[in-house]
Design a protein around this motif. Sequence first.
Motif, PDB file in Angstrom:
ATOM      1  N   TRP A  16     -20.129  -0.340  37.657  1.00 41.64           N
ATOM      2  CA  TRP A  16     -21.108  -1.322  37.179  1.00 41.64           C
ATOM      3  C   TRP A  16     -21.612  -0.959  35.785  1.00 41.64           C
ATOM      4  N   ARG A  17     -21.449   0.305  35.382  1.00 40.16           N
ATOM      5  CA  ARG A  17     -21.956   0.735  34.078  1.00 40.16           C
ATOM      6  C   ARG A  17     -21.001   0.405  32.942  1.00 40.16           C
ATOM      7  N   ALA A  18     -19.739   0.140  33.273  1.00 41.67           N
ATOM      8  CA  ALA A  18     -18.724  -0.023  32.232  1.00 41.67           C
ATOM      9  C   ALA A  18     -19.062  -1.096  31.200  1.00 41.67           C
ATOM     10  N   PRO A  19     -19.540  -2.298  31.592  1.00 40.68           N
ATOM     11  CA  PRO A  19     -19.822  -3.321  30.569  1.00 40.68           C
ATOM     12  C   PRO A  19     -20.936  -2.938  29.610  1.00 40.68           C
ATOM     13  N   TYR A  20     -21.803  -2.017  30.052  1.00 44.56           N
ATOM     14  CA  TYR A  20     -22.958  -1.644  29.233  1.00 44.56           C
ATOM     15  C   TYR A  20     -22.765  -0.318  28.512  1.00 44.56           C
ATOM     16  N   GLN A  21     -21.620   0.332  28.750  1.00 46.01           N
ATOM     17  CA  GLN A  21     -21.418   1.692  28.264  1.00 46.01           C
ATOM     18  C   GLN A  21     -21.583   1.793  26.743  1.00 46.01           C
ATOM     19  N   GLY A  22     -20.914   0.913  26.002  1.00 48.68           N
ATOM     20  CA  GLY A  22     -20.981   0.984  24.551  1.00 48.68           C
ATOM     21  C   GLY A  22     -22.366   0.728  24.009  1.00 48.68           C
ATOM     22  N   ARG A  23     -23.064  -0.285  24.570  1.00 48.23           N
ATOM     23  CA  ARG A  23     -24.394  -0.619  24.084  1.00 48.23           C
ATOM     24  C   ARG A  23     -25.409   0.478  24.410  1.00 48.23           C
ATOM     25  N   VAL A  24     -25.303   1.046  25.604  1.00 46.41           N
ATOM     26  CA  VAL A  24     -26.229   2.124  25.971  1.00 46.41           C
ATOM     27  C   VAL A  24     -25.983   3.355  25.115  1.00 46.41           C
ATOM     28  N   ALA A  25     -24.709   3.697  24.882  1.00 48.53           N
ATOM     29  CA  ALA A  25     -24.396   4.836  24.027  1.00 48.53           C
ATOM     30  C   ALA A  25     -24.979   4.637  22.628  1.00 48.53           C
ATOM     31  N   PHE A  26     -24.812   3.447  22.086  1.00 51.77           N
ATOM     32  CA  PHE A  26     -25.365   3.141  20.767  1.00 51.77           C
ATOM     33  C   PHE A  26     -26.884   3.293  20.773  1.00 51.77           C
ATOM     34  N   VAL A 110     -24.452  16.294  28.473  1.00 55.35           N
ATOM     35  CA  VAL A 110     -24.618  14.858  28.717  1.00 55.35           C
ATOM     36  C   VAL A 110     -24.083  14.030  27.549  1.00 55.35           C
ATOM     37  N   PHE A 111     -24.305  14.466  26.317  1.00 58.49           N
ATOM     38  CA  PHE A 111     -23.834  13.655  25.200  1.00 58.49           C
ATOM     39  C   PHE A 111     -22.320  13.792  25.002  1.00 58.49           C
ATOM     40  N   TYR A 112     -21.767  14.957  25.322  1.00 59.27           N
ATOM     41  CA  TYR A 112     -20.301  15.096  25.266  1.00 59.27           C
ATOM     42  C   TYR A 112     -19.647  14.152  26.274  1.00 59.27           C
ATOM     43  N   ASN A 113     -20.167  14.128  27.488  1.00 62.18           N
ATOM     44  CA  ASN A 113     -19.575  13.262  28.504  1.00 62.18           C
ATOM     45  C   ASN A 113     -19.857  11.797  28.235  1.00 62.18           C
ATOM     46  N   LEU A 114     -20.964  11.487  27.562  1.00 64.81           N
ATOM     47  CA  LEU A 114     -21.184  10.115  27.129  1.00 64.81           C
ATOM     48  C   LEU A 114     -20.102   9.695  26.135  1.00 64.81           C
ATOM     49  N   GLY A 115     -19.740  10.592  25.226  1.00 66.18           N
ATOM     50  CA  GLY A 115     -18.657  10.311  24.296  1.00 66.18           C
ATOM     51  C   GLY A 115     -17.321  10.151  24.992  1.00 66.18           C
ATOM     52  N   ARG A 116     -17.068  10.968  26.013  1.00 70.08           N
ATOM     53  CA  ARG A 116     -15.812  10.857  26.760  1.00 70.08           C
ATOM     54  C   ARG A 116     -15.667   9.486  27.413  1.00 70.08           C
ATOM     55  N   ARG A 117     -16.791   8.881  27.782  1.00 68.35           N
ATOM     56  CA  ARG A 117     -16.761   7.577  28.450  1.00 68.35           C
ATOM     57  C   ARG A 117     -16.919   6.431  27.470  1.00 68.35           C
ATOM     58  N   SER A 118     -16.913   6.730  26.168  1.00 60.42           N
ATOM     59  CA  SER A 118     -17.004   5.671  25.169  1.00 60.42           C
ATOM     60  C   SER A 118     -15.781   4.772  25.259  1.00 60.42           C
ATOM     61  N   ARG A 122     -13.366   3.050  17.943  1.00 61.59           N
ATOM     62  CA  ARG A 122     -14.029   2.080  17.069  1.00 61.59           C
ATOM     63  C   ARG A 122     -15.487   1.913  17.450  1.00 61.59           C
ATOM     64  N   SER A 123     -15.791   2.003  18.741  1.00 66.25           N
ATOM     65  CA  SER A 123     -17.181   1.959  19.181  1.00 66.25           C
ATOM     66  C   SER A 123     -17.945   3.163  18.647  1.00 66.25           C
ATOM     67  N   ALA A 124     -17.302   4.333  18.691  1.00 64.10           N
ATOM     68  CA  ALA A 124     -17.927   5.528  18.123  1.00 64.10           C
ATOM     69  C   ALA A 124     -18.099   5.391  16.615  1.00 64.10           C
ATOM     70  N   ASP A 125     -17.111   4.784  15.942  1.00 64.16           N
ATOM     71  CA  ASP A 125     -17.226   4.549  14.498  1.00 64.16           C
ATOM     72  C   ASP A 125     -18.489   3.775  14.161  1.00 64.16           C
ATOM     73  N   ARG A 126     -18.741   2.728  14.934  1.00 58.52           N
ATOM     74  CA  ARG A 126     -19.910   1.884  14.658  1.00 58.52           C
ATOM     75  C   ARG A 126     -21.206   2.670  14.844  1.00 58.52           C
ATOM     76  N   ALA A 127     -21.245   3.490  15.880  1.00 62.51           N
ATOM     77  CA  ALA A 127     -22.456   4.275  16.122  1.00 62.51           C
ATOM     78  C   ALA A 127     -22.692   5.286  15.006  1.00 62.51           C
ATOM     79  N   VAL A 128     -21.639   5.966  14.564  1.00 58.61           N
ATOM     80  CA  VAL A 128     -21.779   6.965  13.507  1.00 58.61           C
ATOM     81  C   VAL A 128     -22.169   6.302  12.189  1.00 58.61           C
ATOM     82  N   LEU A 129     -21.499   5.200  11.842  1.00 53.14           N
ATOM     83  CA  LEU A 129     -21.803   4.525  10.585  1.00 53.14           C
ATOM     84  C   LEU A 129     -23.214   3.948  10.594  1.00 53.14           C
ATOM     85  N   ALA A 130     -23.623   3.364  11.711  1.00 52.30           N
ATOM     86  CA  ALA A 130     -24.985   2.837  11.806  1.00 52.30           C
ATOM     87  C   ALA A 130     -26.013   3.949  11.643  1.00 52.30           C
TER      88      ALA A 130
END
Length: 403
Positions: A16-26, A110-118, A122-130
């Motif tokens: 159930w978390r998959a659709p929100y994973q990118g937005r929550v990580a950001f 926790v943040f390493y594993n959050l990245g693993r589930r990104s 490209r999603s990580a790119d957006r977070a870093v650039l922002a």
Amino acid sequence: MTAGLNPAATLPAADWRAPYQGRVAFAVLIGALVFNAALCFLNTAGFPVSGGTVMGAEVAIIALTLGFALDERPGPWLILAGLVTYGLLLVVLRGSTDVKGIRDFLIPVVFYNLGRRSPDLRSADRAVLASGVIVVVMGLFEYGLFDVYQQYFNIVRYYVARGSMSPSEINELTGSLFTSGIRPDSRTILPFLGPHRVSSVFLEPVSAGNFGAVLFSWALYRRTMRGRAWLFLCAAITIILADARFGAYVCVAIAGAMLVGYRLPRLLWFALPFTILLALAVYGFESMQVTWQNDMAGRLLWAALLVTSLPPAGVWGILPDKLFLADSGYAYALTQIGVAGALVAWGLFTLMPARNPDGWRLRCAMAIYLCLLLVISDSPFSIKTAALVWFMLGAADGAEREA
């Protein structure tokens, strides 16, 4: 029968978390980046904060991250449980209530594993650039409209309110800025910019310079990133505005590690911080100097003196007294997690298999970043910069190899 009628019931609970994973990580990455600046704004506006407020904000960010970082895989849960149990044991042996060492274990996991589930790089790119854009915009506001900035962000009052500074440390030279916000001697990078060292959302310039090196490492790693040139520019502006001499040096070392250093055996990477720690100890015991200046040689001497001042209980992480060790990350790490915890944690970092060679290249770059920065600062443990560092590492390890 019910499961047969409802296909969703057969999916793993974590799906159930998959659709929100990118937005929550950001959201949590931006939150970890700016929450101190937000609390400083509130404190300046008349809503008093305290050390408990800051701790509560960190706990909320880490808890939300934990909820989206770990899944049904037992490995991360076992690592987290082992590290937290060890941290609690140290707290009991110290006879104190300071759980900062446990937080220092939680952030990487926790943040390493959050990245693993990104979802993807490209999603990580957006977070870093922002993150880089936010830091630069806030930095330019601080530098270009400093009088207005001070009306909304009184950094000294914030650090006094949270208990990180005493009123006696306030001086006329820095005014509302952090102690290191003004360069008392000549500025190193672009002297015509003046003595003001820009802190941006970090509220102190050391973390700003370190963050510039982090942005540089991701830009160097992500060869196919959209907006890569902008990220390099954000890194350069951040380091220049903060007059971060060490951040500039670390960028050179990061480039070397990512281009050629990643070919070195893993055991050498494992031994690197302990070799540096041994060298500092030898230097501290052998040196006859007791005074130091605020240059690179002086900071090395002071770090060595702090390391050699630790009693055996401090080396094992069971010293009940709380010492000021912010200028030596190695001394701080020993007192918080002990030499045994440092060996295990660094071993996990350097010896854990990488999914692809590109992920290993970034890990080597961040190993250099951490090992060098720990010489003069405990800032690698700060969530302000550490959240993005460990997310980047997880995203790189979890990604498929690029063509």
